[in-house]
Motif scaffolding. Sequence first.
Motif, mmCIF file in Angstrom:
data_model
loop_
_atom_site.group_PDB
_atom_site.id
_atom_site.type_symbol
_atom_site.label_atom_id
_atom_site.label_comp_id
_atom_site.label_asym_id
_atom_site.label_seq_id
_atom_site.Cartn_x
_atom_site.Cartn_y
_atom_site.Cartn_z
ATOM 1 N N ARG A 21 0.829 -1.200 0.000
ATOM 2 C CA ARG A 21 0.000 0.000 0.000
ATOM 3 C C ARG A 21 0.861 1.246 0.000
ATOM 4 N N CYS A 22 0.320 2.271 -0.566
ATOM 5 C CA CYS A 22 0.952 3.587 -0.529
ATOM 6 C C CYS A 22 0.757 4.161 0.868
ATOM 7 N N VAL A 23 1.795 4.720 1.437
ATOM 8 C CA VAL A 23 1.713 5.380 2.732
ATOM 9 C C VAL A 23 1.869 6.874 2.478
ATOM 10 N N ILE A 24 0.898 7.636 2.927
ATOM 11 C CA ILE A 24 0.872 9.057 2.610
ATOM 12 C C ILE A 24 1.352 9.884 3.795
ATOM 13 N N LEU A 25 2.375 10.681 3.525
ATOM 14 C CA LEU A 25 2.931 11.591 4.510
ATOM 15 C C LEU A 25 2.194 12.923 4.408
ATOM 16 N N ASP A 26 2.116 13.650 5.501
ATOM 17 C CA ASP A 26 1.471 14.963 5.455
ATOM 18 C C ASP A 26 2.167 15.862 4.438
ATOM 19 N N GLY A 27 1.566 16.967 4.173
ATOM 20 C CA GLY A 27 2.080 17.884 3.152
ATOM 21 C C GLY A 27 2.967 18.965 3.727
ATOM 22 N N VAL A 63 -3.318 22.735 11.231
ATOM 23 C CA VAL A 63 -2.745 22.243 9.968
ATOM 24 C C VAL A 63 -2.610 20.730 10.023
ATOM 25 N N HIS A 64 -2.047 20.216 11.121
ATOM 26 C CA HIS A 64 -1.887 18.769 11.257
ATOM 27 C C HIS A 64 -3.249 18.066 11.238
ATOM 28 N N LYS A 65 -4.218 18.639 11.912
ATOM 29 C CA LYS A 65 -5.552 18.044 11.961
ATOM 30 C C LYS A 65 -6.161 17.959 10.555
ATOM 31 N N ARG A 66 -5.976 18.989 9.739
ATOM 32 C CA ARG A 66 -6.504 18.945 8.367
ATOM 33 C C ARG A 66 -5.861 17.818 7.557
ATOM 34 N N TYR A 67 -4.569 17.604 7.750
ATOM 35 C CA TYR A 67 -3.909 16.506 7.030
ATOM 36 C C TYR A 67 -4.456 15.150 7.476
ATOM 37 N N VAL A 68 -4.671 14.977 8.767
ATOM 38 C CA VAL A 68 -5.238 13.718 9.270
ATOM 39 C C VAL A 68 -6.642 13.524 8.711
ATOM 40 N N ALA A 70 -7.769 14.624 5.997
ATOM 41 C CA ALA A 70 -7.669 14.364 4.562
ATOM 42 C C ALA A 70 -7.223 12.932 4.275
ATOM 43 N N GLY A 71 -6.757 12.221 5.324
ATOM 44 C CA GLY A 71 -6.425 10.808 5.158
ATOM 45 C C GLY A 71 -4.961 10.458 5.150
ATOM 46 N N CYS A 72 -4.079 11.370 5.544
ATOM 47 C CA CYS A 72 -2.664 11.003 5.558
ATOM 48 C C CYS A 72 -2.426 9.935 6.617
ATOM 49 N N ASP A 73 -1.412 9.128 6.386
ATOM 50 C CA ASP A 73 -1.063 8.047 7.309
ATOM 51 C C ASP A 73 -0.048 8.485 8.351
ATOM 52 N N VAL A 74 0.791 9.457 8.012
ATOM 53 C CA VAL A 74 1.887 9.879 8.883
ATOM 54 C C VAL A 74 1.903 11.405 8.906
ATOM 55 N N ILE A 75 1.995 11.971 10.100
ATOM 56 C CA ILE A 75 2.198 13.408 10.216
ATOM 57 C C ILE A 75 3.561 13.638 10.845
ATOM 58 N N THR A 76 4.212 14.712 10.424
ATOM 59 C CA THR A 76 5.518 15.039 10.993
ATOM 60 C C THR A 76 5.334 16.195 11.944
ATOM 61 N N THR A 77 6.208 16.274 12.935
ATOM 62 C CA THR A 77 6.109 17.375 13.881
ATOM 63 C C THR A 77 6.682 18.634 13.245
ATOM 64 N N ASN A 78 6.321 19.737 13.808
ATOM 65 C CA ASN A 78 6.767 21.033 13.290
ATOM 66 C C ASN A 78 8.021 21.472 14.042
ATOM 67 N N THR A 79 8.970 20.535 14.219
ATOM 68 C CA THR A 79 10.140 20.842 15.032
ATOM 69 C C THR A 79 11.469 20.621 14.305
ATOM 70 N N TRP A 80 11.432 20.451 12.990
ATOM 71 C CA TRP A 80 12.679 20.251 12.265
ATOM 72 C C TRP A 80 13.513 21.515 12.322
ATOM 73 N N SER A 81 14.785 21.403 12.080
ATOM 74 C CA SER A 81 15.764 22.490 12.122
ATOM 75 C C SER A 81 15.945 23.084 13.507
#
Length: 82
Positions: A21-27, A63-68, A70-81
């Motif tokens: 299956r395709c696994v969809i990451l957040d945008g 933003v994260h809630k909208r991605y969930v 919409a059906g994404c399988d994985v969300i990333t935290t907003n803590t990179w860098s």
Amino acid sequence: MHVTSALDTVSTVSRALAQGRCVILDGGVATELASGTGNRYPHDEQLWGLDALLDDPARVRAVHKRYVQAGCDVITTNTWSL
């Protein structure tokens, strides 16, 4: 929104991949945060994610809630860098 443990999430994604299956990451979280406001958190380009979390955590969560929703399988935290 249902919260799962990290182990449950890894298991779910692993099963999906094993089944081909395709696994969809957040945008693009940055794009979504800037959408409609034009605000790219210019204080420090390297730390814009921290600025977003400190200035408006509810907006980041939305933003994260909208991605969930919409059906994404994985969300990333907003803590990179950081």
